[in-house]
Design an enzyme around this catalytic site. Structure first.
Site, PDB file in Angstrom:
ATOM      1  CG  ASP A  12     -17.385   9.475   5.172  1.00  0.00           C
ATOM      2  OD1 ASP A  12     -17.207  10.618   4.716  1.00  0.00           O
ATOM      3  OD2 ASP A  12     -17.338   8.446   4.475  1.00  0.00           O
ATOM      4  CD  GLU A  16     -21.698  14.210   0.418  1.00  0.00           C
ATOM      5  OE1 GLU A  16     -22.008  13.383  -0.441  1.00  0.00           O
ATOM      6  OE2 GLU A  16     -20.553  14.680   0.507  1.00  0.00           O
TER       7      GLU A  16
END
Ligand code: 6LW
Length: 499
Positions: free
Chosen positions: A13, A180
């Site tokens: 991420d 997302e």
């Protein structure tokens, strides 16, 4: 060709920001402490660790966070002289905003966002200074746990964390699962909403839309996802969750990916790592170059003498104030918890100090003095999935723990300190191999002794210690632990190679 992986080992991420000639990058850290590692670069290619956002108890609700929860998907940005980092403390405090004048720290205690329930919060400002928080509305609390409401946005007061309006739904991709990792950018007067979709596994990808304002309306790119490795045999899989940065020579995307092994590319021992690639803009849309793995990464050897304070690579689990570890005379001493379970690494908060496995071929070794206790080395994904090599008076024991399944191998030992080691070697598919040898990623060897006296106690299939199998989606972390009494460790060595 850019250096890839940009940050190896469990570093998912990634988010990146440029301030002047400096670039800063942040990653997720889940239940580990210190949390949210930060890296600095002056060329957006070579990244040096500079610290962490989470360095004190209370910044995350780490102590009781369930496996799989903790610090998820930071966004790092700079606004009005201050660094901002938004993150979800998943199944802990919720969405948080941290600030710091200098990213090397220290960072604030974190303000809880109210009215922006979800994960992967992005933070952006328009020219008037209005602050927008855009997020993936995956609900992780309450009766609607697991419900996904797509990508949402609120205007927010970043000082108080209070949303200034009801959440508005935004463009949420092409209909693939799990929209997302939204990020909002203004590029030459147009606003872009970039997201990940397809799930963080093999179907992962990056999609993008554009519009006239940060609130939209957004129109998807003619070809989405604009980046994905799905259904290819690229050595990097799961590519997605990107963030963009403008460099002196153009644009770059940082993104997560995995390096699975075996013919089916099914198992990735190191979990999700950070990669980077170049981006061109054509007709107002980003065209992302296919990233390449760097072939000639030099082998690495890191020795920790424990004469100096522990470096930034060392981690504890769900414990931001470990009182059970001490350093003296070049040794690291770990005291076991009085309530440690029979298999110490099964504990939710084991007395463990470790570092990420960052190379496909690796070896960790340390000399253990177990004259006053029991302890050793463990390579873990979580408390239900770990391989240990443990020393107690007169005995060395290798252990595989895979959920309810446990197997051990034992050998007698003369008393006195002994070197134990855990080594991993990738499995290269070869003609005539049995099917398991074709699909697995690596072998994990557990042993003790040095040189000609080295004894390999167990050789274990590494695929069971990958995020494709375990309860967590982190990566391998290897380190020292105490199971009973007080155990001291000397001369920890990490060797790694991707050649
Ligand atoms: C991250 C989200 C994701 O917040 O995994 O499935 C989460 N994808 O983008 C943790 O890395």
């Amino acid at each position: 060709m850019l250096l890839n992986p940009a940050v190896s080992g469990f570093h998912p991420d990634p988010s990146v920001v440029r301030v002047g000639d400096d670039y800063y990058l942040a990653c997720s850290s889940f239940e580990y402490f210190p949390g949210i590692p930060l890296f600095h670069s002056t060329d957006a290619e070579h990244w040096t660790p500079i610290g962490h956002v989470v360095t004190r108890p209370g910044q995350l609700a780490l102590e009781d966070v369930p496996t799989g929860g903790g610090a998820w998907a930071p966004t790092i940005r700079f606004h009005d002289g201050l660094f901002y980092l938004t993150v979800a403390d998943a199944m802990g405090r919720g969405g948080l905003i941290f600030t710091a004048p200098d990213p090397a720290g220290s960072w604030s205690d974190g303000v809880v966002m109210i009215g922006a329930d979800g994960i992967d919060h992005d933070i952006a400002w328009d020219d008037e200074g209005t602050c927008y928080v855009t997020y993936s509305a995956l609900l992780l609390t309450g009766p609607e746990f697991g419900t996904h409401l797509g990508i949402q946005q609120v205007r927010m007061d970043p000082k108080t964390g209070q949303a200034l309006e009801e959440p508005r739904s935004l463009w949420s991709g092409t209909g693939l699962k799990f929209p997302e990792a939204p990020h909002l950018y203004e590029v030459d007067g147009t606003w872009y909403l970039m997201i990940a979709e397809g799930g963080t596994e093999r179907g992962h990808g990056v999609s993008i839309a554009r519009g006239p304002s940060p609130e939209g309306p957004f129109e998807g790119a003619p070809v989405n996802p604009v980046y994905s490795h799905r259904s290819t045999s690229h050595p990097v899989q799961n590519a997605g969750h990107g963030d963009l940065v403008r460099t002196d020579d153009g644009w770059q995307m940082v993104l997560l990916g995995t390096r699975p092994g075996g013919m089916s590319q099914m198992f990735a021992p190191l979990g999700r790592e950070t990669f980077t690639t170049r981006v061109q803009w054509v007709d107002g849309w980003p065209v992302v170059e296919r990233l390449e793995l760097t072939a000639d990464l030099a082998p690495v050897e890191v020795r920790s003498s424990f004469a100096e304070p522990l470096g930034l690579e060392w981690l504890t689990i769900r414990d931001a104030a470990p009182t059970w570890v001490a350093r003296a005379d070049g040794r690291l001493t770990i005291s076991a918890a009085s309530d440690a379970p029979a298999v110490a690494m099964d504990a939710h908060r084991p007395h463990f100090v470790g570092r990420r496995q960052q190379h496909l071929a690796s070896r960790c070794s340390v000399v253990v003095d177990a004259s006053a206790g029991t302890g050793g080395l463990s390579v873990r994904y979580d408390e239900r999935h770990h391989y240990d090599i443990e020393v107690s008076a007169g005995l060395v024991r290798a252990r595989v723990r895979l959920d309810q399944i446990e197997q051990t191998w034992e050998a007698p030992l003369p008393d006195g300190p002994v070197e134990v080691w855990i080594a991993t070697s990738p499995v290269v598919p070869s003609p005539g191999a049995d099917m398991p040898d074709l699909v697995t990623c690596d072998l994990v060897r557990l042993g003790y002794g040095r040189g000609a006296d080295a004894v390999e106690l167990a050789v274990v299939d590494g695929r069971y210690l990958t995020s494709d199998v375990t309860s967590s989606f982190t990566g391998r972390v290897t380190g020292m632990y105490a199971a009973s009494g007080v155990v001291s460790f000397e001369g920890f060595r990490y060797e790694g190679s991707d050649a």
